[in-house]
Design an enzyme around this catalytic site. Structure first.
Site, PDB file in Angstrom:
ATOM      1  N   HIS A 206       2.049   5.047   6.370  1.00 45.64           N
ATOM      2  CA  HIS A 206       1.731   5.705   5.112  1.00 45.64           C
ATOM      3  C   HIS A 206       1.960   7.207   5.249  1.00 45.64           C
ATOM      4  CE1 HIS A 206      -0.623   1.921   5.128  1.00 45.64           C
ATOM      5  NE2 HIS A 206      -0.239   1.875   3.859  1.00 45.64           N
TER       6      HIS A 206
ATOM      7  N   SER B  34       0.807  -1.218   0.000  1.00 50.96           N
ATOM      8  CA  SER B  34       0.000   0.000   0.000  1.00 50.96           C
ATOM      9  C   SER B  34       0.838   1.265   0.000  1.00 50.96           C
ATOM     10  CB  SER B  34      -0.947   0.000   1.197  1.00 50.96           C
ATOM     11  OG  SER B  34      -0.233  -0.193   2.407  1.00 50.96           O
TER      12      SER B  34
ATOM     13  N   ASP C  73      -1.798   5.696  12.118  1.00 45.92           N
ATOM     14  CA  ASP C  73      -1.041   5.342  10.920  1.00 45.92           C
ATOM     15  C   ASP C  73       0.235   6.166  10.849  1.00 45.92           C
ATOM     16  OD1 ASP C  73      -0.022   4.729   8.462  1.00 45.92           O
ATOM     17  OD2 ASP C  73      -1.884   5.061   7.344  1.00 45.92           O
TER      18      ASP C  73
END
Length: 452
Positions: free
Chosen positions: A412, A167, A409
């Site tokens: 990312h 991702s 997170d």
């Protein structure tokens, strides 16, 4: 394992490749013509292609190795030292440097670009600060041009590029779509409805962009759902979802690493040889580094084994996470709002180990690929991203009152954000590739002239 900065730099520079453009003197008409082609390519790759939708006051940048600039194209920041010259980043290491303020950024927003993944749409979900978007990477000794979307699209006209990985690879692809949106949006030409395998077409430029989901790079299967997160990895078997299509692309950007922190069982020759954190009886714990090295080696070997592949392969290096106060599943978070300076942190521990594995396996694959005329390049994002603890979504990837199970997170990157710089690197490397190809053409011409 800790390393001092000097040792860090030694490992970093040891495997990076620099281009030396040599002067050629000949009265031969053929060499003059080839030299003219080289000069044209230099102009092409240092002067942006005009496009009416872009304000070029912020795009007519070329690299300067002169630190005594009397003018800056970014108001109020003399440290940028970007001038209109015909010099090139082949004279310096673009991956070693510092983050400097850039009040001109961002070059798109979450309102102007539809390609931002929800969990990286930090401004939509209420991130209160915006300064994390207003930085630019400045290499030591030179400057890196701001991404020019029209120039990028012109350079990749009639070509194709695939992001192969997890991702975070998708994160970079969406950044590229957003950066290119000032010139053109692509059409979805995906061959499947599966969002993990997307294809986009820029019709004006006949340029195809694709992403292939392969978080472990090799064949992998999730085990019994009762064993949460446990994967079987077949270290000597290919992930055919991407390897069967790789020959179609002119550029492949290969990356991965974060998924190797999770529990895995390793298979070779269809037999269990060990695992990482699998907690299975009578199975040797070989560790994540063993698993990552074997998987990366298999993936790079697969590219080298493709009969009809003639493209350029970029290995994008590991981007460290920035959890503080605990692990990702133990309340860890990333709440800093400014970048680190290079002397404020070191690459160490798992991030250093994964990075060194990448560099070592890249070097081996590049050596083998050279025998077949294949090109491998190191897209070294590690130092730049090590210095950006402020660029992650943290809790701003969903609404506070949503009934979702999402951890903070710190893996990312917000869009817009520091990951946009990866595409600054990519464009500069594609430009350099054109110069390198022209240089090789001149050398080939020399050999033919000597034969005559």
């Amino acid at each position: 394992m800790k390393h001092n900065q000097a040792n860090n730099d030694h490992h970093h520079h040891q495997f990076l490749y620099r281009i030396i453009i040599k002067n050629y003197k000949s009265s031969s008409t053929k060499r003059v013509v080839l030299l003219a082609v080289l000069i044209f390519l230099v102009i092409l790759t240092t002067v942006p292609i005009y496009h009416p939708s872009i304000n070029y006051s912020s795009f007519f940048f070329t690299t300067s190795t002169d630190n005594s600039s009397s003018s800056s194209l970014v108001p109020g920041d003399d440290d940028w030292d970007i001038k209109i010259q015909s010099s090139s980043t082949h004279k310096c290491d673009i991956f070693s440097g510092e983050w400097v303020p850039n009040p001109e950024a961002p070059y798109y927003t979450n309102e102007t670009c539809w390609a931002i993944h929800e969990h990286q749409n930090c401004m939509k979900y209420g991130r209160p600060d915006s300064e994390f978007m207003k930085w630019k990477w400045k290499p030591d000794g030179c400057s890196l041009p701001v991404f020019n979307p029209a120039q990028f699209l012109e350079l990749v006209r009639d070509k194709s590029l695939a992001f192969v990985g997890d991702s975070v690879a998708r994160n970079q692809m969406q950044s590229l779509i957003c950066l290119l949106s000032r010139v053109e949006y692509p059409y979805d030409v995906s061959y499947t409805s599966n969002e993990q395998y997307k294809r986009w077409k820029y019709t004006t430029y006949n340029f195809t962009l694709a992403t292939f989901w392969t978080p472990h790079l090799v064949k992998a299967q999730k085990t019994d759902p009762t064993k949460s997160g446990l994967f079987n990895l077949y270290m000597d078997e290919l992930d055919e979802a991407w390897t069967t299509q790789a020959e179609e692309f002119d550029y492949i950007i290969l990356s991965g690493g974060q998924w190797f922190f999770t529990p895995m069982v390793f298979y070779e020759n269809h037999k269990i040889v060990g695992c990482h954190y699998c907690q299975l009886q009578n199975v040797t714990n070989l560790g994540m580094y063993y698993g990552y090295r074997r998987a990366l080696r298999t993936a790079l070997k697969a590219i080298n084994g493709l009969k009809n592949y003639k493209g350029v392969t970029y290995l994008r290096t590991f981007a460290p996470a920035h959890f503080e106060g605990g692990l990702w599943n133990e309340g860890g978070n990333c709440v800093r709002t400014v970048p680190f300076k290079s002397n404020e942190t070191l690459l160490e521990g798992p991030s250093m180990e994964l990075y060194m594995i990448q560099v070592e396996e890249f070097r081996n694959a590049e050596r083998e690929g050279r025998k077949r005329g294949l090109k491998f390049r190191l897209l070294d994002t590690t130092q730049a991203m090590l210095l950006r603890p402020d660029g992650h979504p943290s809790r701003f990837g969903h609404w506070p009152n949503e009934n979702v199970t999402l951890y903070n997170d710190c893996v990312h990157w917000c869009l817009p954000g520091p990951i946009d710089t990866w595409n600054d690197f990519l464009l500069e490397m594609i430009k350099t590739e054109r110069l390198r190809s022209a240089e090789e053409s001149l050398r080939f011409s020399d050999r033919k002239l000597l034969v005559k």
